[in-house]
Motif scaffolding. Sequence first.
Motif, short mmCIF file in Angstrom:
data_model
loop_
_atom_site.label_atom_id
_atom_site.label_comp_id
_atom_site.label_asym_id
_atom_site.label_seq_id
_atom_site.Cartn_x
_atom_site.Cartn_y
_atom_site.Cartn_z
N HIS A 30 0.83 -1.20 0.00
CA HIS A 30 0.00 0.00 0.00
C HIS A 30 0.87 1.25 0.00
CE1 HIS A 30 -3.56 -2.41 1.93
NE2 HIS A 30 -3.29 -2.77 0.69
N LEU A 33 2.11 1.85 -3.54
CA LEU A 33 1.04 2.39 -4.38
C LEU A 33 0.79 3.86 -4.09
CD1 LEU A 33 -1.52 -0.58 -4.32
CD2 LEU A 33 -0.09 0.15 -6.23
N LEU A 71 7.51 -2.18 -6.52
CA LEU A 71 6.30 -2.89 -6.14
C LEU A 71 6.48 -4.40 -6.27
CD1 LEU A 71 3.33 -2.79 -5.32
CD2 LEU A 71 2.75 -2.53 -7.72
N PHE A 88 -2.97 -11.15 -5.51
CA PHE A 88 -3.14 -9.74 -5.82
C PHE A 88 -4.54 -9.23 -5.48
CE2 PHE A 88 0.23 -11.24 -8.57
CZ PHE A 88 1.16 -10.21 -8.48
N TYR A 91 -5.03 -6.50 -2.70
CA TYR A 91 -4.61 -5.12 -2.95
C TYR A 91 -5.44 -4.47 -4.05
CZ TYR A 91 -0.74 -7.28 -0.54
OH TYR A 91 0.02 -7.99 0.34
N LEU A 92 -6.48 -5.15 -4.50
CA LEU A 92 -7.31 -4.59 -5.56
C LEU A 92 -8.02 -3.30 -5.15
CD1 LEU A 92 -8.40 -4.93 -8.42
CD2 LEU A 92 -10.24 -6.34 -7.47
N GLY A 95 -5.49 -0.46 -5.24
CA GLY A 95 -5.09 -0.23 -6.63
C GLY A 95 -6.17 0.48 -7.43
N VAL A 98 -6.22 4.20 -6.35
CA VAL A 98 -5.09 4.92 -6.95
C VAL A 98 -5.33 5.14 -8.44
CG1 VAL A 98 -2.63 4.77 -7.49
CG2 VAL A 98 -3.45 4.15 -5.21
N ALA A 99 -5.80 4.12 -9.14
CA ALA A 99 -6.06 4.26 -10.58
C ALA A 99 -7.18 5.27 -10.85
CB ALA A 99 -6.41 2.90 -11.18
#
Length: 202
Positions: A30, A33, A71, A88, A91-92, A95, A98-99
């Motif tokens: 995190h 990210l 990362l 993964f 952490y979706l 993510g 952030v996206a």
Amino acid sequence: MTFQLLCFYVFATAATLAALGVITLRNPVHAVLCLVLTFFSTAAIWLLAEAEFLAVALVVVYVGAVMVLFLFVVMMLDIKLEPLREGFIRYLPVGVVVAAVMLVEMLALIGVRAMAQAQAPANPAGDSNIAWLGEALFTRFLLPFEIAALILTVGIVAAVALTLRRRTGVRHQDPARQVAVDPRTRVRLVKMAAERGQEQAP
């Protein structure tokens, strides 16, 4: 308040909050990210300041290469955290957040650039920020640029030399010596008479 000033406040707030997340979050993935979001928000601020080269270099070099490598290194390390082994999908959410923030910043930048092109007068010189920087770098500052390149080359050579130094007490292989070995001097065939063992009585 203009739209460009509003975008600056939004980008600065996102960069500040993401930087705080880098040093306060306990999960290393995190934190990485959040560092990616910090770099991207800073690049957006540089685009608002018409420093296109710095913004593109920050996104391509740091966000696109260095931070992605960080990362993957963090996720591949054995940090003894059970959530890291779950894949993964954990952490979706971070993510996606952030996206989404990066997408909003890109759309805001597109709006700012469109308004600037519609309102700003034409540049009589016809040179952009990148063209001016390239002309100054390869004309007036060519010698410092070459000296910096030479220093970086020396640093790379020194790093390679440090990794290839001979260490006592450490086993290592020499490929050149392995290839130059003659198999006739390494293997000896011994002929022995066949002997039959005594059969044991049942």
